[in-house]
Design a protein around this motif. Structure first.
Motif, PDB file in Angstrom:
ATOM      1  N   VAL A   1       0.849  -1.180   0.000  1.00 36.99           N
ATOM      2  CA  VAL A   1       0.000   0.000   0.000  1.00 36.99           C
ATOM      3  C   VAL A   1       0.893   1.241   0.000  1.00 36.99           C
ATOM      4  CG1 VAL A   1      -1.753   1.256   1.325  1.00 36.99           C
ATOM      5  CG2 VAL A   1      -1.789  -1.222   1.271  1.00 36.99           C
TER       6      VAL A   1
ATOM      7  N   THR B   1      -1.917   5.224   3.932  1.00 33.79           N
ATOM      8  CA  THR B   1      -3.235   5.071   4.536  1.00 33.79           C
ATOM      9  C   THR B   1      -3.666   6.430   5.066  1.00 33.79           C
ATOM     10  OG1 THR B   1      -2.229   4.438   6.633  1.00 33.79           O
ATOM     11  CG2 THR B   1      -2.937   2.653   5.199  1.00 33.79           C
TER      12      THR B   1
ATOM     13  N   THR C   1      -9.289  -0.793   9.011  1.00 39.74           N
ATOM     14  CA  THR C   1      -9.416  -0.424   7.604  1.00 39.74           C
ATOM     15  C   THR C   1     -10.743  -0.934   7.090  1.00 39.74           C
ATOM     16  OG1 THR C   1      -7.035  -0.591   7.352  1.00 39.74           O
ATOM     17  CG2 THR C   1      -8.342  -0.663   5.340  1.00 39.74           C
TER      18      THR C   1
ATOM     19  N   THR D   1     -10.115  -0.436   0.665  1.00 40.13           N
ATOM     20  CA  THR D   1      -8.874  -0.103  -0.024  1.00 40.13           C
ATOM     21  C   THR D   1      -9.229   0.484  -1.372  1.00 40.13           C
ATOM     22  OG1 THR D   1      -8.710  -2.333  -0.919  1.00 40.13           O
ATOM     23  CG2 THR D   1      -7.529  -1.904   1.128  1.00 40.13           C
TER      24      THR D   1
END
Length: 146
Positions: free
Chosen positions: A65, A68, A130, A133
């Protein structure tokens, strides 16, 4: 003094019995020693099951990733002072971004400023789980309502 003599006599009796038992067992072999092993039984093949989550439920790891972010609706206070946007003066409804070991604050107007007093450990302690995504930064902004 007599208790020492009794103790020595008792120990010598125990040693004598141990020596007799050892002499008796000297030529004996435990069962199974020296006997050729039996042929192994064939193992039934069982169906292999993939124990990983289905692809739609997997979350990418931190190295997959680019960054975030999390929303921070209330005023943001660091070291006893309220943080405000250097360009527009906004002081609430922040997006906090964590990327490449740095923390960035994004105001509702879209101005971004690096916050050196925070680190990724602080971010990880304060963020929630989370929930989604996204492939692009803009998709994530839309998801969070910015």
């Amino acid at each position: 003094m007599f208790h020492r003599i009794r103790r020595r006599a008792k120990q010598s009796e125990e040693h004598r019995r141990f020596a007799e038992l050892s002499a008796r067992l000297q030529d004996q072999v435990p069962p199974g020693i020296g006997v050729p092993p039996a042929d192994p039984q064939p193992i039934e093949q069982t169906a292999t099951v993939d124990d990983f989550l289905p692809p739609d439920l997997r979350v990418p790891s931190h190295d997959q990733v680019a960054g975030t972010m999390m929303p921070w609706k209330q005023p943001f206070v660091l070291d006893g002072a309220m943080v405000a946007c250097v360009e527009c003066g906004a002081y609430r409804d922040w997006l906090i971004l964590s990327t490449r070991g740095q923390i960035w604050l994004r105001c509702p107007s879209g101005h971004q400023q690096r916050e050196g007093r925070l680190d990724p450990a602080w971010f990880n302690r304060n963020r929630g789980p989370t929930d989604a995504t996204h492939a692009t930064f803009e998709d994530c902004l839309r998801h969070l309502g910015h």
